[in-house]
Write a protein that holds these residues in place. Structure first.
Motif, PDB file in Angstrom:
ATOM      1  N   GLU A 110       0.797  -1.226   0.000  1.00 48.02           N
ATOM      2  CA  GLU A 110       0.000   0.000   0.000  1.00 48.02           C
ATOM      3  C   GLU A 110       0.831   1.277   0.000  1.00 48.02           C
ATOM      4  O   GLU A 110       0.399   2.290  -0.531  1.00 48.02           O
ATOM      5  CB  GLU A 110      -0.933   0.009   1.211  1.00 48.02           C
ATOM      6  N   ASN A 111       2.002   1.262   0.623  1.00 52.56           N
ATOM      7  CA  ASN A 111       2.813   2.470   0.758  1.00 52.56           C
ATOM      8  C   ASN A 111       4.179   2.274   0.099  1.00 52.56           C
ATOM      9  O   ASN A 111       4.684   1.155   0.004  1.00 52.56           O
ATOM     10  CB  ASN A 111       3.009   2.808   2.244  1.00 52.56           C
ATOM     11  N   GLU A 112       4.778   3.382  -0.312  1.00 49.36           N
ATOM     12  CA  GLU A 112       6.098   3.353  -0.930  1.00 49.36           C
ATOM     13  C   GLU A 112       7.116   2.736   0.030  1.00 49.36           C
ATOM     14  O   GLU A 112       7.040   2.931   1.241  1.00 49.36           O
ATOM     15  CB  GLU A 112       6.545   4.768  -1.300  1.00 49.36           C
ATOM     16  N   VAL A 113       8.083   2.034  -0.522  1.00 50.47           N
ATOM     17  CA  VAL A 113       9.110   1.380   0.273  1.00 50.47           C
ATOM     18  C   VAL A 113       9.836   2.390   1.156  1.00 50.47           C
ATOM     19  O   VAL A 113      10.056   2.137   2.348  1.00 50.47           O
ATOM     20  CB  VAL A 113      10.101   0.625  -0.645  1.00 50.47           C
ATOM     21  N   GLU A 114      10.207   3.541   0.617  1.00 49.89           N
ATOM     22  CA  GLU A 114      10.942   4.521   1.406  1.00 49.89           C
ATOM     23  C   GLU A 114      10.101   5.045   2.570  1.00 49.89           C
ATOM     24  O   GLU A 114      10.619   5.272   3.664  1.00 49.89           O
ATOM     25  CB  GLU A 114      11.439   5.673   0.534  1.00 49.89           C
ATOM     26  N   MET A 115       8.808   5.199   2.371  1.00 51.33           N
ATOM     27  CA  MET A 115       7.928   5.636   3.453  1.00 51.33           C
ATOM     28  C   MET A 115       7.900   4.585   4.566  1.00 51.33           C
ATOM     29  O   MET A 115       7.938   4.922   5.756  1.00 51.33           O
ATOM     30  CB  MET A 115       6.526   5.897   2.915  1.00 51.33           C
ATOM     31  N   GLN A 116       7.819   3.317   4.179  1.00 49.43           N
ATOM     32  CA  GLN A 116       7.836   2.245   5.168  1.00 49.43           C
ATOM     33  C   GLN A 116       9.163   2.229   5.927  1.00 49.43           C
ATOM     34  O   GLN A 116       9.187   2.125   7.154  1.00 49.43           O
ATOM     35  CB  GLN A 116       7.625   0.896   4.484  1.00 49.43           C
ATOM     36  N   ARG A 117      10.271   2.339   5.198  1.00 53.23           N
ATOM     37  CA  ARG A 117      11.592   2.355   5.830  1.00 53.23           C
ATOM     38  C   ARG A 117      11.697   3.515   6.819  1.00 53.23           C
ATOM     39  O   ARG A 117      12.137   3.334   7.954  1.00 53.23           O
ATOM     40  CB  ARG A 117      12.693   2.474   4.780  1.00 53.23           C
ATOM     41  N   GLU A 118      11.267   4.697   6.416  1.00 55.12           N
ATOM     42  CA  GLU A 118      11.344   5.870   7.288  1.00 55.12           C
ATOM     43  C   GLU A 118      10.478   5.701   8.538  1.00 55.12           C
ATOM     44  O   GLU A 118      10.885   6.072   9.637  1.00 55.12           O
ATOM     45  CB  GLU A 118      10.934   7.128   6.526  1.00 55.12           C
ATOM     46  N   GLY A 119       9.279   5.142   8.380  1.00 54.43           N
ATOM     47  CA  GLY A 119       8.396   4.935   9.532  1.00 54.43           C
ATOM     48  C   GLY A 119       8.987   3.959  10.535  1.00 54.43           C
ATOM     49  O   GLY A 119       9.023   4.234  11.740  1.00 54.43           O
ATOM     50  N   TRP A 120       9.462   2.824  10.050  1.00 54.19           N
ATOM     51  CA  TRP A 120      10.043   1.830  10.951  1.00 54.19           C
ATOM     52  C   TRP A 120      11.337   2.360  11.562  1.00 54.19           C
ATOM     53  O   TRP A 120      11.619   2.097  12.729  1.00 54.19           O
ATOM     54  CB  TRP A 120      10.268   0.501  10.226  1.00 54.19           C
ATOM     55  N   GLN A 121      12.123   3.125  10.801  1.00 55.37           N
ATOM     56  CA  GLN A 121      13.346   3.701  11.353  1.00 55.37           C
ATOM     57  C   GLN A 121      13.015   4.716  12.443  1.00 55.37           C
ATOM     58  O   GLN A 121      13.684   4.769  13.474  1.00 55.37           O
ATOM     59  CB  GLN A 121      14.194   4.355  10.259  1.00 55.37           C
ATOM     60  N   SER A 122      11.979   5.509  12.245  1.00 49.33           N
ATOM     61  CA  SER A 122      11.569   6.483  13.267  1.00 49.33           C
ATOM     62  C   SER A 122      11.171   5.782  14.559  1.00 49.33           C
ATOM     63  O   SER A 122      11.532   6.228  15.660  1.00 49.33           O
ATOM     64  CB  SER A 122      10.403   7.337  12.768  1.00 49.33           C
ATOM     65  N   ILE A 123      10.436   4.696  14.446  1.00 51.03           N
ATOM     66  CA  ILE A 123      10.055   3.928  15.632  1.00 51.03           C
ATOM     67  C   ILE A 123      11.310   3.378  16.318  1.00 51.03           C
ATOM     68  O   ILE A 123      11.454   3.462  17.543  1.00 51.03           O
ATOM     69  CB  ILE A 123       9.073   2.798  15.270  1.00 51.03           C
ATOM     70  N   LEU A 124      12.236   2.853  15.537  1.00 50.25           N
ATOM     71  CA  LEU A 124      13.472   2.309  16.099  1.00 50.25           C
ATOM     72  C   LEU A 124      14.305   3.408  16.759  1.00 50.25           C
ATOM     73  O   LEU A 124      14.921   3.184  17.803  1.00 50.25           O
ATOM     74  CB  LEU A 124      14.255   1.588  15.009  1.00 50.25           C
ATOM     75  N   ASN A 125      14.310   4.588  16.188  1.00 49.97           N
ATOM     76  CA  ASN A 125      15.013   5.715  16.805  1.00 49.97           C
ATOM     77  C   ASN A 125      14.377   6.088  18.149  1.00 49.97           C
ATOM     78  O   ASN A 125      15.086   6.384  19.121  1.00 49.97           O
ATOM     79  CB  ASN A 125      15.033   6.929  15.874  1.00 49.97           C
ATOM     80  N   ASN A 126      13.048   6.097  18.225  1.00 45.65           N
ATOM     81  CA  ASN A 126      12.354   6.348  19.500  1.00 45.65           C
ATOM     82  C   ASN A 126      12.733   5.294  20.531  1.00 45.65           C
ATOM     83  O   ASN A 126      12.944   5.602  21.710  1.00 45.65           O
ATOM     84  CB  ASN A 126      10.837   6.345  19.324  1.00 45.65           C
ATOM     85  N   TYR A 127      12.786   4.054  20.082  1.00 41.68           N
ATOM     86  CA  TYR A 127      13.187   2.949  20.946  1.00 41.68           C
ATOM     87  C   TYR A 127      14.599   3.180  21.495  1.00 41.68           C
ATOM     88  O   TYR A 127      14.832   3.059  22.709  1.00 41.68           O
ATOM     89  CB  TYR A 127      13.091   1.646  20.146  1.00 41.68           C
ATOM     90  N   ALA A 128      15.542   3.559  20.632  1.00 48.08           N
ATOM     91  CA  ALA A 128      16.922   3.801  21.064  1.00 48.08           C
ATOM     92  C   ALA A 128      16.975   4.922  22.106  1.00 48.08           C
ATOM     93  O   ALA A 128      17.680   4.807  23.114  1.00 48.08           O
ATOM     94  CB  ALA A 128      17.802   4.134  19.863  1.00 48.08           C
ATOM     95  N   THR A 129      16.225   5.984  21.864  1.00 46.70           N
ATOM     96  CA  THR A 129      16.183   7.095  22.830  1.00 46.70           C
ATOM     97  C   THR A 129      15.644   6.605  24.164  1.00 46.70           C
ATOM     98  O   THR A 129      16.171   6.947  25.231  1.00 46.70           O
ATOM     99  CB  THR A 129      15.326   8.248  22.278  1.00 46.70           C
ATOM    100  N   TYR A 130      14.583   5.805  24.120  1.00 38.39           N
ATOM    101  CA  TYR A 130      14.012   5.263  25.353  1.00 38.39           C
ATOM    102  C   TYR A 130      15.048   4.448  26.130  1.00 38.39           C
ATOM    103  O   TYR A 130      15.215   4.608  27.343  1.00 38.39           O
ATOM    104  CB  TYR A 130      12.773   4.405  25.046  1.00 38.39           C
ATOM    105  N   VAL A 131      15.764   3.551  25.420  1.00 37.24           N
ATOM    106  CA  VAL A 131      16.762   2.717  26.090  1.00 37.24           C
ATOM    107  C   VAL A 131      17.814   3.585  26.770  1.00 37.24           C
ATOM    108  O   VAL A 131      18.189   3.335  27.920  1.00 37.24           O
ATOM    109  CB  VAL A 131      17.421   1.742  25.087  1.00 37.24           C
ATOM    110  N   LEU A 132      18.285   4.614  26.089  1.00 41.37           N
ATOM    111  CA  LEU A 132      19.320   5.473  26.650  1.00 41.37           C
ATOM    112  C   LEU A 132      18.829   6.254  27.872  1.00 41.37           C
ATOM    113  O   LEU A 132      19.606   6.521  28.790  1.00 41.37           O
ATOM    114  CB  LEU A 132      19.829   6.452  25.592  1.00 41.37           C
ATOM    115  N   GLU A 133      17.559   6.626  27.872  1.00 38.57           N
ATOM    116  CA  GLU A 133      17.016   7.455  28.959  1.00 38.57           C
ATOM    117  C   GLU A 133      16.517   6.639  30.151  1.00 38.57           C
ATOM    118  O   GLU A 133      16.196   7.204  31.187  1.00 38.57           O
ATOM    119  CB  GLU A 133      15.897   8.331  28.427  1.00 38.57           C
ATOM    120  N   HIS A 134      16.421   5.335  30.009  1.00 35.41           N
ATOM    121  CA  HIS A 134      15.886   4.525  31.108  1.00 35.41           C
ATOM    122  C   HIS A 134      16.895   3.501  31.494  1.00 35.41           C
ATOM    123  O   HIS A 134      17.173   2.566  31.600  1.00 35.41           O
ATOM    124  CB  HIS A 134      14.547   3.899  30.710  1.00 35.41           C
TER     125      HIS A 134
END
Length: 134
Positions: A110-134
Motif C-alpha cells: 500500500e505504501n512506498e518502500v521509502e515511506m515504510q523504511r522511514e516509519g520503521w526507522q523512526s520507531i526504532l530511533n524512538n526505541y533507542a532514545t528510550y533505552v538510553l534514557e531509562h
C-alpha cells in the motif's frame, strides 16, 4: 521485498532486549512521530505467543492494532514473528559497549518502500532514545 533498519545504542544488549519486549516500555517508544501514541501493548514472549500494540493518533483521527505471533525467540539475540501474511526478524548484537538492533521486515504493497523504511526507522530511533534514557 525485505526492508532493513537498524540502530546502535550505547547500552548492553540485555537492556536493549528488555526494552523491546516489555509492554510498559513498548507503550513509551512504539510510534513514528510525536502526534501518535501506543497504548495497551501486550507480549506473550514464547514461540506461538501473541503480541499486540494499540496505535493511535493523539487527535483521535486514526487508530489500529499492530499484532502478530512469535515464530522464533533466542533470548538477547533474536525475535522472529509473523504479522498477517508478512514476517519480521529483530537481531540484537553486542558491539563493544553498544548494542546494534536490526529489524528486517516484509514490505507491504500500500505504501512506498521509502515511506515504510522511514516509519520503521523512526520507531526504532524512538526505541533507542528510550533505552538510553531509562
Amino acid at each position: 521485498m525485505k526492508i532493513s533498519v537498524s540502530v546502535e545504542i550505547a547500552a548492553p544488549v540485555e537492556k536493549a532486549w528488555d526494552a523491546y519486549v516489555s509492554p510498559d516500555a513498548i507503550n513509551q517508544w512504539n510510534f513514528a512521530s510525536d502526534d501518535w501514541q501506543c497504548r495497551d501493548a501486550k507480549v506473550d514472549l514464547r514461540v506461538g505467543g501473541k503480541f499486540s500494540s494499540h496505535m493511535e493518533a493523539k487527535d483521535g483521527s486514526f487508530e489500529f492494532d499492530f499484532e502478530g505471533t512469535y515464530t522464533n525467540i533466542v533470548q538477547h539475540n533474536l525475535l522472529e514473528y509473523s504479522f498477517g501474511d508478512r514476517s519480521a526478524r529483530v537481531v540484537f548484537e553486542q558491539v563493544g559497549d553498544s548494542s546494534k538492533v536490526t529489524v528486517e521486515f516484509d514490505a507491504e504493497d500500500e505504501n512506498e518502500v521509502e515511506m515504510q523504511r522511514e516509519g520503521w526507522q523512526s520507531i526504532l530511533n524512538n526505541y533507542a532514545t528510550y533505552v538510553l534514557e531509562h
